[in-house]
Scaffold this motif. Structure first.
Motif, PDB file in Angstrom:
ATOM      1  N   UNK A 113       0.612  -1.156  -0.210  1.00  0.00           N
ATOM      2  CA  UNK A 113      -0.069  -0.036  -0.066  1.00  0.00           C
ATOM      3  C   UNK A 113       0.795   1.352  -0.136  1.00  0.00           C
ATOM      4  N   UNK A 114       1.969   1.308   0.809  1.00  0.00           N
ATOM      5  CA  UNK A 114       2.914   2.407   0.915  1.00  0.00           C
ATOM      6  C   UNK A 114       1.910   3.737   1.170  1.00  0.00           C
ATOM      7  N   UNK A 115       1.371   3.533   2.123  1.00  0.00           N
ATOM      8  CA  UNK A 115       0.103   4.402   2.336  1.00  0.00           C
ATOM      9  C   UNK A 115       0.652   5.958   2.413  1.00  0.00           C
ATOM     10  N   UNK A 134      -5.297  10.031  -1.896  1.00  0.00           N
ATOM     11  CA  UNK A 134      -5.487   8.829  -2.987  1.00  0.00           C
ATOM     12  C   UNK A 134      -5.565   7.419  -2.470  1.00  0.00           C
ATOM     13  N   UNK A 135      -4.608   7.211  -1.556  1.00  0.00           N
ATOM     14  CA  UNK A 135      -4.493   5.777  -1.028  1.00  0.00           C
ATOM     15  C   UNK A 135      -5.825   5.428  -0.457  1.00  0.00           C
ATOM     16  N   UNK A 335      -0.081  -7.012  -6.891  1.00  0.00           N
ATOM     17  CA  UNK A 335       0.248  -5.609  -7.485  1.00  0.00           C
ATOM     18  C   UNK A 335       0.384  -4.696  -6.205  1.00  0.00           C
ATOM     19  N   UNK A 336       0.157  -3.484  -6.531  1.00  0.00           N
ATOM     20  CA  UNK A 336       0.394  -2.188  -5.507  1.00  0.00           C
ATOM     21  C   UNK A 336      -0.624  -1.242  -5.673  1.00  0.00           C
ATOM     22  N   UNK A 337      -0.972  -0.649  -4.508  1.00  0.00           N
ATOM     23  CA  UNK A 337      -1.967   0.350  -4.664  1.00  0.00           C
ATOM     24  C   UNK A 337      -1.310   1.794  -5.178  1.00  0.00           C
ATOM     25  N   UNK A 338       0.065   2.130  -5.215  1.00  0.00           N
ATOM     26  CA  UNK A 338       0.476   3.325  -5.735  1.00  0.00           C
ATOM     27  C   UNK A 338       0.353   3.194  -7.203  1.00  0.00           C
ATOM     28  N   UNK A 354      -2.770   0.576 -10.393  1.00  0.00           N
ATOM     29  CA  UNK A 354      -2.957   0.136  -9.030  1.00  0.00           C
ATOM     30  C   UNK A 354      -3.751  -1.118  -8.909  1.00  0.00           C
ATOM     31  N   UNK A 355      -3.558  -2.077  -8.355  1.00  0.00           N
ATOM     32  CA  UNK A 355      -4.643  -3.345  -8.156  1.00  0.00           C
ATOM     33  C   UNK A 355      -3.995  -4.141  -7.000  1.00  0.00           C
ATOM     34  N   UNK A 356      -5.053  -4.954  -6.773  1.00  0.00           N
ATOM     35  CA  UNK A 356      -4.892  -5.917  -5.619  1.00  0.00           C
ATOM     36  C   UNK A 356      -5.432  -7.434  -6.197  1.00  0.00           C
ATOM     37  N   UNK A 357      -4.644  -8.378  -5.872  1.00  0.00           N
ATOM     38  CA  UNK A 357      -5.193  -9.648  -6.430  1.00  0.00           C
ATOM     39  C   UNK A 357      -6.371 -10.502  -5.581  1.00  0.00           C
TER      40      UNK A 357
END
Length: 395
Positions: A113-115, A134-135, A335-338, A354-357
């Protein structure tokens, strides 16, 4: 010998003997004479004793430092245990079980996420754009789409259980690379507090739709202050602390159908039916390859098979910010959020959405219906009236 019995040092003996015999004896001659007479000189004993004392003090200091580092995260955890004990989530009722044609579980990968990372579109040709606001928007989109998929498929596949595999790097951290301070919007402490609040809010929402939720969690490398070069205990990690806070709140809440399993190890093995899952962040994969190191990832899994002396059906990692599945779906990379970052866009020439599986799981057949939940729509950069597609300043 009489003078020596008075516990005088070699220098004191030299001066007194020089006065008695009216001859200037050298320090070396007195030292040699004492060696022949007694074998061991007083100051040698003093030096030896002083060395022992110094060594003991050094050992005690090192031991104290080791205990301090080891107990730092535990002390913080104990503090949160006490301060959060009265923090309760109420008003959420466990939803009823849905009896569908099949009995599958909904599984989701949460990682990278690297919030509080900051990605400036002006520095990334307009391809990258990220900050905490955006996060939050993308995180809630993940929650909404998870619920939407469940509601659409529950009549066919039940999906009464949500399994979340947390693979680390939920926060951006501190001092992972030299210029990170310029691309981070909050301190490590604030990152933990704000991201844990969001995490809890997301789980609270999901708990209204899923009758059972299991969360299995490992830490990431960005949570470690100073990264791999930081002189800290392995569990002095912002990810670990964040997840501990979340776990403490869940334990003291009314969400009895939600359980979080947090490990102090960098990886966790979970058996579901006859299938074994191994989850870790992914930074242990050795490779100099920029992007997804396919051979390194496969080698890593083969080493784990030998390490644990048993077959591992599925390995799930994050870290590389590109969603992928290898070895016929037995290795899943989240994937990642950024999405695209300054590093990936400007140095690697990559910018993943940006995606999450997510996927469904069957006790009989294992993983199926693998899906990438996209958290942002694709936007193609277009030229302005001057015909320029990328950001610029006019003078």
């Amino acid at each position: 010998l009489d003078l020596q019995k008075q516990n005088k040092t070699t220098e004191e003996l030299r001066r007194e003997l020089s006065l008695i015999y009216k001859h200037e004896f050298s320090y070396k001659s007195i030292k040699n004479k004492l060696s022949r007479l007694s074998g061991v000189k007083k100051e040698d004993k003093d030096i030896e004793e002083a060395s022992k004392v110094s060594l003991i003090k050094r050992i005690k200091l090192l031991e104290a430092e080791r205990k301090r580092q080891k107990s730092l995260v535990l002390t913080l955890c104990e503090y949160f245990d006490q301060s959060l004990i009265n923090f309760k989530i109420t008003g959420v009722k466990q939803p009823k079980i849905t009896k569908g044609k099949n009995n599958l579980e909904f599984c989701s990968l949460w990682s990278d996420w690297h919030s509080h990372s900051v990605i400036n579109p002006d520095m990334t040709q307009g391809l990258g754009n990220y900050n905490f606001d955006i996060f939050k928007k993308r995180f809630y989109r993940l929650i909404e789409r998870t619920i939407k998929l469940r509601e659409e498929d529950k009549e066919s596949h039940s999906l009464n259980k949500l399994v979340i595999f947390v693979l680390g790097d939920l926060v951006e951290g501190e001092k992972i690379y030299p210029t990170q301070a310029y691309f981070t919007s909050a301190s490590g402490t604030d990152q933990v507090i704000e991201t844990s609040n969001l995490f809890i809010d997301g789980i609270k929402t999901l708990a209204q739709y899923f009758p059972e939720i299991d969360i299995f969690a490992v830490r990431g490398n960005h949570g470690a202050p100073g990264g791999r070069h930081g002189n800290f205990h392995p569990n002095t990690n912002f990810d670990y602390l964040l997840l501990y806070i979340v776990g403490t709140i869940l334990k003291n809440s009314d969400l009895k159908h939600v359980k979080l399993y947090l490990t102090q190890s960098p990886m966790m093995l979970i058996k579901k039916s006859s299938f074994i899952f191994c989850i870790e962040h992914g930074n242990a994969v050795n490779s100099n390859f920029m992007g997804i190191p396919f051979y390194g990832v496969v080698r890593r899994k083969l080493k784990l098979l030998d390490l644990y002396k048993q077959h591992i059906n599925y390995t799930m990692i994050g870290h590389f910010h590109n969603s992928s599945d290898l070895s016929s779906g037995s290795i899943l990379i989240n994937g990642s959020v950024p999405g695209g970052s300054e590093l990936s866009i400007n140095s690697m020439g990559e910018s993943a959405l940006p995606m999450q599986k997510s996927f469904y799981f069957s006790d009989k057949h294992g993983i199926n219906r693998m899906t990438d939940i996209f958290l942002e729509d694709f936007k193609q950069i277009k030229p302005d009236e001057k015909g320029i597609l990328t950001p610029y300043t006019i003078f």
